[in-house]
Motif scaffolding. Structure first.
Motif, PDB file in Angstrom:
ATOM      1  N   LEU A  94       0.824  -1.213   0.000  1.00 52.87           N
ATOM      2  CA  LEU A  94       0.000   0.000   0.000  1.00 52.87           C
ATOM      3  C   LEU A  94       0.855   1.259   0.000  1.00 52.87           C
ATOM      4  O   LEU A  94       0.576   2.220  -0.726  1.00 52.87           O
ATOM      5  N   ALA A  95       1.927   1.267   0.808  1.00 52.41           N
ATOM      6  CA  ALA A  95       2.767   2.458   0.899  1.00 52.41           C
ATOM      7  C   ALA A  95       3.545   2.696  -0.392  1.00 52.41           C
ATOM      8  O   ALA A  95       3.758   3.855  -0.781  1.00 52.41           O
ATOM      9  N   SER A  96       3.991   1.640  -1.054  1.00 52.48           N
ATOM     10  CA  SER A  96       4.718   1.832  -2.309  1.00 52.48           C
ATOM     11  C   SER A  96       3.812   2.432  -3.380  1.00 52.48           C
ATOM     12  O   SER A  96       4.228   3.317  -4.141  1.00 52.48           O
ATOM     13  N   MET A  97       2.551   1.978  -3.444  1.00 49.94           N
ATOM     14  CA  MET A  97       1.623   2.563  -4.409  1.00 49.94           C
ATOM     15  C   MET A  97       1.304   4.014  -4.057  1.00 49.94           C
ATOM     16  O   MET A  97       1.254   4.883  -4.941  1.00 49.94           O
ATOM     17  N   ALA A  98       1.101   4.279  -2.751  1.00 52.01           N
ATOM     18  CA  ALA A  98       0.822   5.655  -2.335  1.00 52.01           C
ATOM     19  C   ALA A  98       2.018   6.566  -2.590  1.00 52.01           C
ATOM     20  O   ALA A  98       1.857   7.711  -3.038  1.00 52.01           O
ATOM     21  N   ALA A  99       3.222   6.075  -2.324  1.00 46.20           N
ATOM     22  CA  ALA A  99       4.425   6.877  -2.543  1.00 46.20           C
ATOM     23  C   ALA A  99       4.606   7.199  -4.027  1.00 46.20           C
ATOM     24  O   ALA A  99       4.983   8.326  -4.389  1.00 46.20           O
ATOM     25  N   ILE A 117       0.119  12.859   5.794  1.00 51.00           N
ATOM     26  CA  ILE A 117       0.557  11.479   6.048  1.00 51.00           C
ATOM     27  C   ILE A 117       1.828  11.470   6.887  1.00 51.00           C
ATOM     28  O   ILE A 117       1.975  10.687   7.826  1.00 51.00           O
ATOM     29  N   PHE A 118       2.770  12.356   6.549  1.00 47.51           N
ATOM     30  CA  PHE A 118       4.007  12.439   7.316  1.00 47.51           C
ATOM     31  C   PHE A 118       3.729  12.830   8.772  1.00 47.51           C
ATOM     32  O   PHE A 118       4.342  12.285   9.695  1.00 47.51           O
ATOM     33  N   ALA A 119       2.780  13.759   8.989  1.00 52.71           N
ATOM     34  CA  ALA A 119       2.470  14.215  10.344  1.00 52.71           C
ATOM     35  C   ALA A 119       1.811  13.130  11.177  1.00 52.71           C
ATOM     36  O   ALA A 119       1.869  13.183  12.419  1.00 52.71           O
ATOM     37  N   LEU A 120       1.188  12.146  10.550  1.00 52.16           N
ATOM     38  CA  LEU A 120       0.533  11.076  11.304  1.00 52.16           C
ATOM     39  C   LEU A 120       1.524  10.223  12.091  1.00 52.16           C
ATOM     40  O   LEU A 120       1.114   9.458  12.972  1.00 52.16           O
ATOM     41  N   GLN A 121       2.822  10.368  11.814  1.00 54.41           N
ATOM     42  CA  GLN A 121       3.819   9.608  12.568  1.00 54.41           C
ATOM     43  C   GLN A 121       3.869  10.017  14.031  1.00 54.41           C
ATOM     44  O   GLN A 121       4.360   9.257  14.867  1.00 54.41           O
ATOM     45  N   VAL A 122       3.364  11.217  14.350  1.00 55.09           N
ATOM     46  CA  VAL A 122       3.445  11.685  15.732  1.00 55.09           C
ATOM     47  C   VAL A 122       2.346  11.090  16.600  1.00 55.09           C
ATOM     48  O   VAL A 122       2.369  11.274  17.821  1.00 55.09           O
ATOM     49  N   MET A 169       1.982   2.649   7.877  1.00 55.28           N
ATOM     50  CA  MET A 169       1.789   3.368   6.626  1.00 55.28           C
ATOM     51  C   MET A 169       2.455   4.745   6.588  1.00 55.28           C
ATOM     52  O   MET A 169       3.099   5.085   5.584  1.00 55.28           O
ATOM     53  N   PRO A 170       2.339   5.608   7.604  1.00 56.60           N
ATOM     54  CA  PRO A 170       2.963   6.937   7.483  1.00 56.60           C
ATOM     55  C   PRO A 170       4.472   6.881   7.266  1.00 56.60           C
ATOM     56  O   PRO A 170       4.994   7.527   6.348  1.00 56.60           O
ATOM     57  N   LEU A 171       5.182   6.107   8.085  1.00 58.55           N
ATOM     58  CA  LEU A 171       6.630   6.023   7.934  1.00 58.55           C
ATOM     59  C   LEU A 171       7.006   5.352   6.620  1.00 58.55           C
ATOM     60  O   LEU A 171       7.932   5.794   5.926  1.00 58.55           O
ATOM     61  N   ALA A 172       6.309   4.281   6.257  1.00 54.71           N
ATOM     62  CA  ALA A 172       6.614   3.580   5.011  1.00 54.71           C
ATOM     63  C   ALA A 172       6.395   4.494   3.808  1.00 54.71           C
ATOM     64  O   ALA A 172       7.224   4.538   2.884  1.00 54.71           O
ATOM     65  N   THR A 173       5.297   5.230   3.795  1.00 56.57           N
ATOM     66  CA  THR A 173       5.028   6.142   2.685  1.00 56.57           C
ATOM     67  C   THR A 173       6.079   7.229   2.611  1.00 56.57           C
ATOM     68  O   THR A 173       6.548   7.593   1.514  1.00 56.57           O
ATOM     69  N   PHE A 174       6.485   7.763   3.742  1.00 53.56           N
ATOM     70  CA  PHE A 174       7.498   8.816   3.763  1.00 53.56           C
ATOM     71  C   PHE A 174       8.831   8.320   3.219  1.00 53.56           C
ATOM     72  O   PHE A 174       9.456   8.956   2.358  1.00 53.56           O
ATOM     73  N   LEU A 175       9.296   7.172   3.712  1.00 56.05           N
ATOM     74  CA  LEU A 175      10.585   6.643   3.274  1.00 56.05           C
ATOM     75  C   LEU A 175      10.572   6.276   1.791  1.00 56.05           C
ATOM     76  O   LEU A 175      11.505   6.603   1.051  1.00 56.05           O
ATOM     77  N   LEU A 176       9.516   5.596   1.346  1.00 58.96           N
ATOM     78  CA  LEU A 176       9.452   5.191  -0.051  1.00 58.96           C
ATOM     79  C   LEU A 176       9.249   6.376  -0.982  1.00 58.96           C
ATOM     80  O   LEU A 176       9.769   6.394  -2.102  1.00 58.96           O
ATOM     81  N   HIS A 177       8.519   7.384  -0.529  1.00 59.82           N
ATOM     82  CA  HIS A 177       8.343   8.595  -1.339  1.00 59.82           C
ATOM     83  C   HIS A 177       9.683   9.276  -1.572  1.00 59.82           C
ATOM     84  O   HIS A 177       9.982   9.742  -2.683  1.00 59.82           O
ATOM     85  N   ASN A 178      10.514   9.353  -0.529  1.00 63.29           N
ATOM     86  CA  ASN A 178      11.823   9.981  -0.687  1.00 63.29           C
ATOM     87  C   ASN A 178      12.677   9.237  -1.720  1.00 63.29           C
ATOM     88  O   ASN A 178      13.471   9.861  -2.435  1.00 63.29           O
ATOM     89  N   PHE A 179      12.547   7.937  -1.780  1.00 68.76           N
ATOM     90  CA  PHE A 179      13.323   7.154  -2.748  1.00 68.76           C
ATOM     91  C   PHE A 179      12.735   7.282  -4.144  1.00 68.76           C
ATOM     92  O   PHE A 179      13.448   7.563  -5.114  1.00 68.76           O
ATOM     93  N   ILE A 180      11.433   7.062  -4.266  1.00 69.24           N
ATOM     94  CA  ILE A 180      10.801   7.045  -5.580  1.00 69.24           C
ATOM     95  C   ILE A 180      10.862   8.415  -6.246  1.00 69.24           C
ATOM     96  O   ILE A 180      11.023   8.525  -7.479  1.00 69.24           O
ATOM     97  N   SER A 181      10.750   9.485  -5.459  1.00 68.03           N
ATOM     98  CA  SER A 181      10.785  10.825  -6.048  1.00 68.03           C
ATOM     99  C   SER A 181      12.140  11.176  -6.637  1.00 68.03           C
ATOM    100  O   SER A 181      12.238  12.118  -7.436  1.00 68.03           O
ATOM    101  N   GLN A 182      13.199  10.451  -6.247  1.00 66.98           N
ATOM    102  CA  GLN A 182      14.542  10.712  -6.762  1.00 66.98           C
ATOM    103  C   GLN A 182      14.866   9.897  -8.009  1.00 66.98           C
ATOM    104  O   GLN A 182      15.968  10.011  -8.545  1.00 66.98           O
TER     105      GLN A 182
END
Length: 296
Positions: A94-99, A117-122, A169-182
């Motif tokens: 789910l996080a890879s598709m969202a990212a 989504i990133f803020a939901l980590q708190v 999901m929040p942490l996974a989406t954040f980490l994968l987004h940083n990779f996929i966006s590059q």
């Protein structure tokens, strides 16, 4: 700074710290293989002079029980695998598709959604356990209107999977987004020119390229779920049908308090599978952690 950390003194320090860090694990393994009388009479280090070892403790913990606790840990080991594997795969998928969608499918409000989504980590996991349990058990109602019906997932793995997936999901989406966006924009544009759909780009290009990021998060998520006790007790209820090894290990600690040979065998069993997962994926670990941290 680079020369300081690559000097022989720094290497020696790392070797010494690694050896000191490994000693407790070595003692745990040695104690789990020794007979009960040897464990009671001498320290684990005497195994080097009196190597009287065997697997009887592991057989007792896995298949027998006793001392007020019936049954072994084998069903709980199966439960842990049945919980940990889906609870690792679901958030990754789910996080890879969202990212990918947040990184390359531009739509109005995508940046705002990413920051939400990133803020939901708190949100602390402990604060959401009881509301989630009530939601799963009784649903959500506004007056006489049922917004979300009860899920009816009692005494099953489903609520544990859902809880772990939600909080991963929040942490996974954040980490994968940083990779996929590059990933190179030219590569994406070439795929679009060739007529590839978003699903084809995601499946054939993005997933193979982001394997290091997926593997690094999979390590963290699997270790977290495998070692979890609180979520399993809250949503699975601790029943033998769905309870993981951590629940059984807590029972062993209360019932086998004076039987160190059985406690250490049970504890080492909980370490074996995470170690296998870590060493199998370690070559992706550093690359996945550093993914997206710098550009270029």
């Amino acid at each position: 700074m680079r020369r300081s950390f690559s000097s022989p003194l720094a290497s020696l320090f790392v070797v010494v710290m690694t050896a000191l860090w490994t000693i407790p694990t070595l003692g745990l393994l040695a104690t789990s293989l020794r007979p009960k009388q040897d464990v009671a009479d001498t320290g684990w280090w005497t195994v080097f002079t009196n190597p009287h070892l065997g697997l009887s403790n592991y057989h007792a913990v896995l298949f027998e029980g006793g001392f007020g606790v019936s049954g072994g840990m084998m069903p709980y080991l199966v439960n842990s695998l049945a919980i940990s594997i889906p609870a690792t795969v679901f958030p990754l998928v789910l996080a890879s598709m969202a990212a990918y969608a947040l990184a390359w499918v531009r739509f109005r409000g995508s940046d705002t959604l990413f920051f939400v989504i990133f803020a939901l980590q708190v949100v602390p996991l402990q604060m959401a356990l009881i509301p989630l349990l009530q939601l799963f058990s009784h649903g959500f109602h506004l007056g006489a209107v049922t917004v979300i019906p009860p899920l009816g997932t009692g005494n099953s793995y489903a609520p544990v999977w859902l809880a772990h997936t939600m909080f991963a999901m929040p942490l996974a989406t954040f980490l994968l987004h940083n990779f996929i966006s590059q990933l190179p924009q030219d590569l994406m544009e070439a795929a679009v020119v060739d007529g590839a759909s978003h699903f084809r780009i995601f499946r054939s290009i993005v997933l193979p390229l982001c394997a290091p990021a997926l593997a690094s998060f999979a390590i963290f998520q699997f270790l977290w779920v495998w070692n979890d006790l609180l979520v399993a007790l809250t949503f699975a209820g601790g029943t033998p049908d769905v309870a993981p090894m951590t629940v059984r290990l807590a029972q062993l600690s209360g019932s086998f308090g004076g039987h160190w040979e059985l406690l250490t065998a049970g504890a080492f069993l909980t370490m074996i599978v995470p170690l296998i997962v870590f060493f199998a994926l370690q070559r992706y670990f550093v690359r996945g952690l550093l993914a997206g941290s710098v550009k270029g």
